[in-house]
Each structure stands twice: as structure tokens, then as C-alpha cells.
Design a protein around this motif. Structure first.
Motif, PDB file in Angstrom:
ATOM      1  N   MET A 109       0.848  -1.188   0.000  1.00 56.14           N
ATOM      2  CA  MET A 109       0.000   0.000   0.000  1.00 56.14           C
ATOM      3  C   MET A 109       0.891   1.248   0.000  1.00 56.14           C
ATOM      4  N   THR A 110       0.616   2.147  -0.942  1.00 55.79           N
ATOM      5  CA  THR A 110       1.446   3.341  -1.056  1.00 55.79           C
ATOM      6  C   THR A 110       1.195   4.299   0.109  1.00 55.79           C
ATOM      7  N   LEU A 111       2.248   5.032   0.484  1.00 57.94           N
ATOM      8  CA  LEU A 111       2.139   5.949   1.612  1.00 57.94           C
ATOM      9  C   LEU A 111       1.708   7.339   1.140  1.00 57.94           C
ATOM     10  N   VAL A 112       0.542   7.369   0.505  1.00 57.63           N
ATOM     11  CA  VAL A 112      -0.051   8.647   0.087  1.00 57.63           C
ATOM     12  C   VAL A 112      -1.548   8.566   0.339  1.00 57.63           C
ATOM     13  N   LEU A 113      -2.166   9.727   0.539  1.00 56.94           N
ATOM     14  CA  LEU A 113      -3.619   9.766   0.703  1.00 56.94           C
ATOM     15  C   LEU A 113      -4.277   9.619  -0.661  1.00 56.94           C
ATOM     16  N   ASN A 114      -5.440   8.927  -0.693  1.00 57.92           N
ATOM     17  CA  ASN A 114      -6.166   8.881  -1.955  1.00 57.92           C
ATOM     18  C   ASN A 114      -6.940  10.188  -2.139  1.00 57.92           C
ATOM     19  N   GLU A 115      -7.616  10.308  -3.271  1.00 55.58           N
ATOM     20  CA  GLU A 115      -8.270  11.580  -3.605  1.00 55.58           C
ATOM     21  C   GLU A 115      -9.322  11.967  -2.568  1.00 55.58           C
ATOM     22  N   GLU A 116     -10.112  10.991  -2.109  1.00 55.21           N
ATOM     23  CA  GLU A 116     -11.161  11.291  -1.119  1.00 55.21           C
ATOM     24  C   GLU A 116     -10.559  11.720   0.209  1.00 55.21           C
ATOM     25  N   GLN A 117      -9.495  11.018   0.623  1.00 58.54           N
ATOM     26  CA  GLN A 117      -8.845  11.382   1.892  1.00 58.54           C
ATOM     27  C   GLN A 117      -8.228  12.767   1.814  1.00 58.54           C
ATOM     28  N   GLN A 118      -7.648  13.110   0.654  1.00 60.78           N
ATOM     29  CA  GLN A 118      -7.065  14.440   0.481  1.00 60.78           C
ATOM     30  C   GLN A 118      -8.146  15.525   0.546  1.00 60.78           C
ATOM     31  N   MET A 119      -9.319  15.229  -0.043  1.00 60.91           N
ATOM     32  CA  MET A 119     -10.426  16.194   0.000  1.00 60.91           C
ATOM     33  C   MET A 119     -10.920  16.372   1.435  1.00 60.91           C
ATOM     34  N   GLU A 169      13.024  14.937  10.352  1.00 58.82           N
ATOM     35  CA  GLU A 169      12.292  14.149  11.350  1.00 58.82           C
ATOM     36  C   GLU A 169      10.787  14.193  11.077  1.00 58.82           C
ATOM     37  N   LEU A 170      10.280  15.339  10.671  1.00 56.09           N
ATOM     38  CA  LEU A 170       8.854  15.470  10.393  1.00 56.09           C
ATOM     39  C   LEU A 170       8.441  14.634   9.188  1.00 56.09           C
ATOM     40  N   GLU A 171       9.281  14.564   8.179  1.00 55.95           N
ATOM     41  CA  GLU A 171       8.957  13.741   7.005  1.00 55.95           C
ATOM     42  C   GLU A 171       8.894  12.266   7.384  1.00 55.95           C
ATOM     43  N   LEU A 172       9.813  11.816   8.237  1.00 57.70           N
ATOM     44  CA  LEU A 172       9.790  10.429   8.715  1.00 57.70           C
ATOM     45  C   LEU A 172       8.532  10.187   9.550  1.00 57.70           C
ATOM     46  N   ALA A 173       8.201  11.147  10.402  1.00 60.86           N
ATOM     47  CA  ALA A 173       7.014  11.018  11.259  1.00 60.86           C
ATOM     48  C   ALA A 173       5.751  10.919  10.420  1.00 60.86           C
ATOM     49  N   ARG A 174       5.677  11.697   9.342  1.00 60.87           N
ATOM     50  CA  ARG A 174       4.497  11.685   8.477  1.00 60.87           C
ATOM     51  C   ARG A 174       4.269  10.279   7.890  1.00 60.87           C
ATOM     52  N   SER A 175       5.360   9.643   7.478  1.00 63.41           N
ATOM     53  CA  SER A 175       5.256   8.300   6.887  1.00 63.41           C
ATOM     54  C   SER A 175       4.833   7.264   7.924  1.00 63.41           C
ATOM     55  N   ILE A 176       5.383   7.344   9.111  1.00 61.74           N
ATOM     56  CA  ILE A 176       5.051   6.370  10.166  1.00 61.74           C
ATOM     57  C   ILE A 176       3.575   6.458  10.542  1.00 61.74           C
ATOM     58  N   VAL A 177       3.066   7.662  10.679  1.00 68.09           N
ATOM     59  CA  VAL A 177       1.657   7.832  11.066  1.00 68.09           C
ATOM     60  C   VAL A 177       0.731   7.274   9.994  1.00 68.09           C
ATOM     61  N   LEU A 178       1.001   7.594   8.734  1.00 76.04           N
ATOM     62  CA  LEU A 178       0.121   7.117   7.666  1.00 76.04           C
ATOM     63  C   LEU A 178       0.169   5.592   7.576  1.00 76.04           C
ATOM     64  N   LYS A 179       1.356   5.011   7.711  1.00 76.57           N
ATOM     65  CA  LYS A 179       1.465   3.548   7.666  1.00 76.57           C
ATOM     66  C   LYS A 179       0.685   2.915   8.816  1.00 76.57           C
ATOM     67  N   ALA A 180       0.753   3.503   9.994  1.00 74.26           N
ATOM     68  CA  ALA A 180       0.029   2.957  11.153  1.00 74.26           C
ATOM     69  C   ALA A 180      -1.478   3.074  10.962  1.00 74.26           C
ATOM     70  N   LEU A 181      -1.948   4.205  10.423  1.00 72.96           N
ATOM     71  CA  LEU A 181      -3.379   4.368  10.157  1.00 72.96           C
ATOM     72  C   LEU A 181      -3.855   3.336   9.142  1.00 72.96           C
ATOM     73  N   GLN A 182      -3.070   3.123   8.094  1.00 64.74           N
ATOM     74  CA  GLN A 182      -3.438   2.124   7.089  1.00 64.74           C
ATOM     75  C   GLN A 182      -3.444   0.721   7.686  1.00 64.74           C
TER      76      GLN A 182
END
Length: 379
Positions: free
Chosen positions: A1-11, A290-303
Motif C-alpha cells: 500500500m502506497t504511503l499517500v492519501l487517496n483523492e477522497e482522503q485528500q479532500m 524528522e517530520l517527514e519520517l514522522a508523516r510516513s510512520i503515522v500514515l502507515k500505522a493508520l493504514q
């Protein structure tokens, strides 16, 4: 699963950012604090959040929610962290509804989750008994008495306790403190006889409470799941809550960083903007990474929550440990780079530091989750 928000999540993220930037800002938090408001949130603003579907965003459709998942709730929590927005979103939606969904019977889910999604009820988790987060250190007792249970004990750090209609309360019906065996969960109304609530203002101007239970008698159908076997579902609840608070820490950290960068681009000393000094540039670059790493960890955990990943506990502890560390760094650097004014109430950066300190400790701090992450990995 890619570590990016889909279109609906971004909206959804953009929608939440726009709403909170106008209706639940740091300025609104200041007004609530200065007025001594007992609820510490604005009911009218909360109703607007409910009308937008946020209260039911992670609740399954079968129980009256949107079934949009925790990644969706996470992007809203991130924006709430950016604006220090005060609402029952964390206590009732992230923690309370999740506890009922993980621990409750079908009848309890049908009744309470629909009411939470509609904004008609609020539920909070009553677990912690001391200043330290120790989910298996429960000593509150639950004793069966005929067709009822009698519960006695003390609870601390119950979020939004004053506005809660009911509590998911964890008590021990067997075993001893330190054991996962013997933990039971009960759904107890806030006005139950023998239950008293003492409100407490936290350093971040949010509200929590202490519960005192003096032989509170509840019917047998208040029991959630099987008696003495609450731990697996409770552990999943705490994992999800830790990830949700990590998302809020991410938003808080990003906002503190951006505000600080704006400040050092404008503030002048010795005839130059202080952002031109190499020492500050190095510190800013370190924090950005550090913030860029944190962003990836949070999204992976949510997914991982939404995909029912079997490694959820590992992701939860990784996220909470890392975001507690990053939020401390971001808020400390924010105050320090602002200089002396950063210590004053006039500047908002100090409020970000206070909120960061509270969120760091909710559902386990950096040291708790770093140790847990190591133990899960076999160290």
C-alpha cells in the motif's frame, strides 16, 4: 500500500483544515480557557462537526457510522492538532467509540455507536489509575453479586469526563495487578449511583476528570464481552488510540515547525533575519527530516488499522514513540527559536508545547512505547 492519501482522503483533509481554521482555532481555545468553560469545548461547533459526519467517520455503517475508516479519522485528527481544536473528537470518537466497537456486545454497539455517530451521546474510557500509563496495573474491582456486578475503585485522566454520558470502565474481576488475565470492561452511565466525577483542567487547557466508584452496582448486561477476558480487545483499542493521538501530534508538530519558520524569516537581529544564521538552519533542516519520517510512520500505522494488519501493535508503538519524540523536538525548538517571547502567553507557540506534553503522555509516552516496540520485536 502506497504511503499517500487517496483523492477522497485528500479532500477530507482540505475540508477539515478549512473548517477548523475558521471555527476551532488557537484563538477559540484561548477564549475557552479564559472563560473557565467547564466543558472546554463549544457545543455548537461540535454539532457542526457531527453534521459533517466526523463523529461517525470510523464507525461501521452497520452501526450508523460512515465506515470511512481510521485513515480518514486520522487526517481530521491531524488538522485538529494543527489548530489545537477543542472538541470531544478524541475522547468520544477516537477512544470511546473504538472501545465500544472492540469490546461491546452487538446490543451495546447498536445502541451506543449509533448515538455517538449522531452526536446524541458521548462516551469516554476510564482505565488509568495513577500518573503513569499502566493498562494492566488495574486494581479497581468488579465483583459479581447475583445478576449484577458491584464495582469499586478510582480512575484518573478520564478525558472529557464532565460531558460524558457513559464510561467504558476497566475493572478487575480476577487475577492481580500486572496480569492481563481477569480484566473486564463495563459500560457504566455517568449518573450511576455511587459514581462521582471530579473535573480537572490540564496544562493544555483541555479537560479531564477523576472518577471515584463506591460500590457502584450495574446489571449484568453492562458487562462488555466475556468476564475477565477483555485484554485482547482492550489492547487493540489502545493501539488504535495511540495511533490517533500520533496523528494529532503530527499536525501539532507540523504547525509548530511552520510557525517557527515564518518567525525566523522575519525576526531580525544584528541587521539580519535570524533565519539566515547557519546554526538555526541546521536545526531547522534536522527537524524537517524528522517530520517527514514522522508523516510516513503515522500514515502507515493508520493504514494498518484499516487493513487489519496483524502487526498493528508494532506499528502503534513505533508511531507513538516516534511522534512523542518529534513533537517534543518541534515544540522545544519552536519556543527556543522564538527566543524570550516564546515563553510568553502572548505568543501561541507556548500553547503548542503544552498540548504536546499532554499528548505525549496519553496512551503511553515515548519510553513506554519504545520498550514495548523492542519487546514485540524480541529484544
Amino acid at each position: 500500500m502506497t504511503l499517500v492519501l487517496n483523492e477522497e482522503q485528500q479532500m477530507l483533509k482540505e475540508s477539515a483544515a478549512g473548517f477548523l481554521a475558521s471555527k476551532a482555532t488557537v484563538g477559540h481555545l484561548r477564549k475557552l480557557r479564559d472563560s473557565g468553560d467547564e466543558l472546554a469545548f463549544e457545543p455548537a461547533v461540535w454539532k457542526e462537526m457531527v453534521d459533517m459526519g466526523w463523529a461517525g467517520i470510523a464507525i461501521p455503517e452497520a452501526y450508523g457510522g460512515l465506515g470511512y475508516g481510521y485513515t480518514g479519522l486520522g487526517v481530521v485528527l491531524e488538522q485538529a492538532g494543527r489548530h489545537l481544536s477543542a472538541s470531544p473528537l478524541e475522547a468520544s470518537v477516537l477512544v470511546g467509540a473504538t472501545a465500544i466497537n472492540c469490546l461491546g456486545t452487538e446490543e451495546q454497539k447498536t445502541h451506543w455507536l449509533a448515538a455517538i455517530a449522531a452526536g446524541e451521546k458521548q462516551v469516554s474510557l476510564a482505565l488509568q489509575e495513577s500518573g503513569a500509563f499502566d493498562p494492566v496495573g488495574v486494581t479497581a474491582s468488579a465483583t459479581r453479586d447475583g445478576d449484577a456486578f458491584v464495582i469499586s475503585g478510582e480512575k484518573r485522566m478520564v478525558l472529557d469526563a464532565v460531558s460524558a454520558d457513559a464510561f467504558v470502565l476497566i475493572a478487575r474481576s480476577g487475577g492481580v495487578a500486572g496480569e492481563t488475565r481477569g480484566l473486564s470492561a463495563f459500560l457504566i452511565p455517568a449518573d450511576a449511583a455511587g459514581l462521582s466525577i471530579t473535573p480537572c483542567d490540564m496544562v493544555d487547557s483541555r479537560q479531564c476528570g477523576a472518577l471515584s466508584l463506591n460500590a457502584v452496582r450495574v446489571p449484568a448486561d453492562a458487562l462488555m464481552g466475556s468476564e475477565g477476558d477483555a485484554w485482547p480487545a482492550l489492547e487493540r483499542t489502545l493501539d488504535i488510540a495511540a495511533i490517533g493521538f500520533s496523528a494529532q501530534l503530527l499536525g501539532l508538530s507540523l504547525e509548530a515547525f511552520e510557525r517557527t519558520m515564518d518567525y525566523i524569516r522575519e525576526r531580525k537581529q544584528f541587521g539580519q533575519v535570524i533565519g539566515s544564521f547557519q546554526g538555526l538552519q541546521h536545526r531547522a533542516a534536522h527537524l524537517f527530516a524528522e517530520l517527514e519520517l514522522a508523516r510516513s510512520i503515522v500514515l502507515k500505522a493508520l493504514q494498518a488499522i484499516d487493513s487489519d494488519d496483524q502487526g498493528l501493535s508494532r506499528y502503534a508503538s513505533a508511531a507513538k514513540a516516534k511522534l512523542s519524540e518529534v513533537a517534543r523536538l518541534a515544540s522545544n525548538e519552536g519556543v527556543q527559536m522564538h527566543g524570550g517571547v516564546g515563553m510568553t502567553d502572548e505568543y501561541d507557540i507556548g500553547l503548542y508545547l503544552k498540548r504536546a506534553r499532554v499528548l505525549e503522555h496519553l496512551m503511553g509516552d515515548y519510553y513506554y512505547h519504545l520498550d514495548r516496540f523492542a519487546r514485540i520485536g524480541g529484544y
